[in-house]
Design an enzyme around this catalytic site. Structure first.
Site, mmCIF file in Angstrom:
data_model
loop_
_atom_site.group_PDB
_atom_site.id
_atom_site.type_symbol
_atom_site.label_atom_id
_atom_site.label_comp_id
_atom_site.label_asym_id
_atom_site.label_seq_id
_atom_site.Cartn_x
_atom_site.Cartn_y
_atom_site.Cartn_z
ATOM 1 N N GLU A 195 0.831 -1.211 0.000
ATOM 2 C CA GLU A 195 0.000 0.000 0.000
ATOM 3 C C GLU A 195 0.871 1.268 0.000
ATOM 4 O O GLU A 195 0.758 2.124 0.876
ATOM 5 C CB GLU A 195 -0.955 -0.010 1.197
ATOM 6 C CG GLU A 195 -1.936 -1.172 1.149
ATOM 7 C CD GLU A 195 -2.980 -1.130 2.255
ATOM 8 O OE1 GLU A 195 -2.790 -0.350 3.207
ATOM 9 O OE2 GLU A 195 -3.972 -1.852 2.168
ATOM 10 N N GLU A 266 -6.804 -7.642 -1.076
ATOM 11 C CA GLU A 266 -7.447 -7.483 0.232
ATOM 12 C C GLU A 266 -8.906 -7.120 0.044
ATOM 13 O O GLU A 266 -9.243 -5.963 -0.216
ATOM 14 C CB GLU A 266 -6.742 -6.409 1.088
ATOM 15 C CG GLU A 266 -5.387 -6.835 1.608
ATOM 16 C CD GLU A 266 -4.823 -5.862 2.642
ATOM 17 O OE1 GLU A 266 -5.616 -5.057 3.196
ATOM 18 O OE2 GLU A 266 -3.599 -5.904 2.874
#
Length: 845
Positions: A195, A266
């Site tokens: 991320e 995710e």
């Protein structure tokens, strides 16, 4: 043969077909032991040149005891997954600079081999920054002390001296165990970084240089499998960018490089919670909608984050993160099925597999059907293969649409899957899976040893006792070095009689400003009060009235942290601890003690003596009969392990804030005194894995900061023995009623009407039907009520079919239960709640 018996016989045929499908699926995903080539194109990852659909689940090995891993992996496979994802956590694999720990809960090699033994694939996210709500995002504390280091940017000390060294070490460790698919192992994907896109903006050009370097460094390790970067739209070179979030089918356009597939690393099955959060959950229907949506727009892999959350044992949780992690996942904190989430997603995976050929090779088109309603179609006309997804994006309104000359009812916020462009085999809003309810039960056989003892943190420290003395309070992390949650700040000062308030009803106020996270304050050895920050606003101001005296006064503040921050730029510069101390209300005005000279003591006496451990220090101190409501006190008692195999928990409701140990194992931080907006603690039940317990004489130790009543702590067991169904005649037939044969959708059951299946946990049978109704029942599992339409025979029919059995199948039809199909307001719904338990031997036995 009665209608009921005929329907039950048909259901048995479905069960046989299901077993055959399961066996075929197991064989299908068996790995090539001599080495597998993993490549990709725009449509999917490819196994030895073969496109495939991937259903993955996150299970983090340190968050569960190793003896639980086989059960978790088996349940994931049973749920239709073919991939398990996990992170590599640097700060547990390298607790010191040159010491690597790959044992016990940290044995990543054993974890991957168990995945391979189940003929499943694996995804390893090396990071080495992982976030994961893990302490410091997985980075070891000592990295902060490397000269000139800046984390996660174009910084040589971070990149070359440490990050690259760690990545190479982990890759080599996995290679030595032959765990990459190129070696015949289960790992088909590796991840570098995590991320990063929002940090790239923060670091600007230096961030772009860093991410390019990280990609090249990772590829250079030659794992033989693709590398990925999540939340990194511009992933460099051959690295695949992936999506994290709740609705990647609508929020993510996919990789800019159109040769790379759409992968979802995710899919948040719920929301992790921190101290101060109220309960939260994400419905099975919403998760299923999001997954079906993603596959309908060309996605071919989703990873459920988390599939099983587990527990943040010890001090592993990041700042303010509770020990209970992703309890609302398909497998709850204890590894029990959370229904209907687990079962509804299992059915979705089977439905998507019926669509596999068209999804991977068909030509995609989109057809608007109405406002916010559309059909997404994948078709291979030459082979007469066609798959359709009918999507209703209205959040409140059901609708009926016409698709290819046929009418279809599409509920609100739902996707209906038609593997032949004709037959609805799955609706994300229609749940065929059973429901269950979790209950907690008092383990009375442990009470016999409920004798509490205590050990006080000796005397409250004073300035002259501190070996670390500085003019001003020091930053906390630099002193504790993440070895303890606790740091004492102490100072002394003198007052004259004229300094004190003249009126006795006026008390001076102690003000302590802190960067976080919590403090307990004492003045002249007397407890003054507590203060704390929040996850979003860690800095706070403690303000408490106090008694002062003429002459020398002593202030001692115990500052505590709840983990280190796990995300953001300049993580190495984050601070905690006391930064300003003042006294308000003196005759002369405000007295600023910040520059008065401060002593610092790292950790607690009990920590240094290791009183939580029978082997190391428990016997080296004097324990006295316990007195309740004492701050800064260690309490202990002994208890026997509850009988059976149900998970064990401690109910910590009567306590304040502190830390838990059982047989020397850290169970995590508790914080009962911090109430969320609904007036309750965010977590009061704490998991005690049976792997941590002995049959007899277990030792529970806790350190209480604020005060509580330990003798009211309860040992409980956890069950999901209340099983339910809530199915309408409008539901499609169960997905197990269908299979693919010669590329065509084929029914494997004669009767394609919906059915309800109830199944008890292993070794248990249905002992009681608590509720049964057909008509328009209301409520949720554990709290059903009759509606205005109710068939009086429902209870009798269900009891006859289910009582005494471990599993039973029930028709969903008004005629079976004697219901009136014309009853105003009927939804033609069957609701049943049954109670499972172990069969008790009769007196004759």
């Amino acid at each position: 043969m009665s209608l009921l018996r005929a329907r039950l016989a048909a259901a048995a045929l479905v069960a046989v077909a299901v077993a055959a499908l399961a066996a075929a699926a197991a064989a299908k995903y068996e790995l090539t032991k001599n080495g597998t080539v993993i490549t990709y194109d725009r449509r999917s990852l490819m196994i030895d040149g073969r496109r495939e659909l991937f259903f993955s689940g996150s299970i983090h090995y340190p968050r569960s005891p190793p003896d639980q891993w086989p059960d978790l992996i088996a349940k994931a496979k049973e749920g239709g997954l073919n991939v398990i994802e996990t992170y590599v956590f640097w700060n547990i694999h390298e607790p010191e600079k040159d010491v690597y720990n790959f044992e016990g809960r940290y044995d990543i090699i054993k974890f991957f081999k168990l995945i391979q033994d189940n003929d499943m694939y694996a995804m390893v996210r090396i990071g080495p920054f992982v976030q994961a709500e893990w302490n410091h995002g997985g980075l070891p504390y000592w990295l902060r002390e490397v000269p000139d280091i800046i984390f996660r940017t174009n910084n040589e000390p971070f990149k070359v001296m440490h990050m690259e060294k760690f990545v190479n070490l982990i890759v080599q460790k996995l290679k030595d165990a032959n765990l990459f698919a190129s070696q015949g192992g289960p790992i088909i994907l590796s991840q570098i970084e995590n991320e990063y896109q929002h940090l790239e903006v923060a670091f600007k050009e230096e961030g772009s240089k860093y991410i390019d370097w990280a990609a090249k460094m990772a590829v250079k390790t030659n794992t033989g499998v693709p590398w990925i970067m999540c939340k990194q739209t511009k992933a460099p070179g051959e690295v695949i960018p992936t999506c994290n979030g709740r609705n990647c089918g609508d929020t993510w356009p996919g990789p800019l490089n159109k040769t790379k597939p759409l992968l979802w690393t995710e899919n948040w099955t719920a929301q992790y919670r921190v101290f101060g959060d109220p309960p939260s959950q994400r419905s099975a229907e919403d998760v299923a909608f999001a997954v079906a949506r993603f596959f309908s727009v060309g996605g071919t892999m989703t990873n459920y984050y988390m599939y099983h959350g587990g527990t943040n044992f010890g001090r592993t949780g990041a700042s303010f993160v509770m020990p209970r992690y992703y309890d609302e996942a398909p497998l709850d904190e204890f590894g029990l099925y959370k229904e209907p989430k687990w079962g509804h997603l299992r059915d979705l995976h089977q439905a998507l597999r019926l669509c596999k050929k068209a999804l991977l090779w068909g030509n995609p088109t989109t057809q608007p059907l109405a406002k916010n309603v559309e059909a997404r179609v994948f078709e291979m006309p030459e082979q007469k293969v066609c798959v359709a997804f009918l999507s209703n994006h209205h959040t409140k309104d059901d609708t009926t649409v016409t698709f290819r000359g046929q009418q279809y009812f599409v509920p609100r916020h739902s996707i209906s899957i038609l593997p032949d462009c004709k037959t609805v085999v799955y609706s994300s809003q229609h749940v065929n899976a059973q429901h269950n309810q979790r209950t907690f039960h008092f383990a009375d056989q442990t009470v016999q040893n409920n004798v509490w003892e205590m050990f006080n943190e000796e005397q409250i420290p004073k300035y002259k006792q501190a070996s670390i003395r500085t003019p001003r309070p020091q930053e906390m992390y630099n002193l504790t070095k993440d070895k303890t949650d606790y740091l004492w700040y102490t100072t002394s000062f003198r007052l004259e009689a004229d300094d004190l308030p003249f009126r006795r009803d006026i008390k001076p106020v102690l003000e302590v400003a802190s960067h976080g996270h919590a403090t307990v304050a004492f003045v002249n050895d007397a407890f003054v009060g507590c203060g704390h920050g929040t996850k979003m606003e860690k800095a706070f101001l403690l303000q408490k009235p106090m008694e002062l005296r003429k002459g020398v006064n002593h202030i001692a503040v115990l500052s505590s942290t709840l983990g280190m921050q796990d995300s953001g730029a300049y993580l190495e510069k984050r601070q905690a601890g006391v930064n300003l101390v003042q006294i308000q209300g003196l005759n002369a005005g405000t007295l600023d003690l910040t520059g008065n000279g401060w002593g610092h003591i790292v950790g607690l006496v009990g920590e240094q003596k290791q009183v939580h451990s029978e082997k190391l220090g428990m016997g080296k101190v004097t324990w006295k009969p316990a007195v309740p409501d004492r701050p800064l006190t260690w309490y202990k008692r002994r208890f026997d392990m509850p009988s059976g195999d149900d998970p064990v928990v401690l109910d910590m409701s009567p306590m304040g804030k502190g830390f838990l140990f059982v047989n020397g194992e850290g169970l995590g931080r508790y914080w009962i005194s911090y109430k969320h907006a609904l007036g309750r603690p965010s977590q009061h039940l704490y998991h005690v894995p049976r792997a941590f317990l002995r049959e007899k004489d277990n030792v529970l130790v806790l350190f209480e900061e604020e005060g509580g009543k330990p003798d009211a702590i309860m040992v409980l067991t956890v069950k999901r023995d209340n099983i339910c169904t809530f199915i309408s005649e409008n539901n499609p037939a169960h997905i197990r009623s269908w299979e693919r044969k010669d590329s065509q959708l084929t029914a494997v059951a004669d009767d394609l009407k919906p059915r309800a299946v109830l199944a008890c946990p292993p070794k248990k049978t249905i002992q009681q039907v608590v509720f049964a109704s057909f008509g328009n029942p209301l409520g949720i599992c554990g709290n059903y009520t009759f509606g205005s339409c109710h068939a009086p025979r429902a209870q009798e029919v269900v009891e006859k079919a289910c009582v005494g059995k471990s599993t039973c199948t029930l028709p969903v039809s008004h005629d079976v239960y004697g219901a009136d199909p014309n009853c105003p307001g009927t939804t033609s719904t069957l609701a049943v709640q049954a109670k499972c338990s172990k069969r008790q031997p009769s007196a004759a036995q």
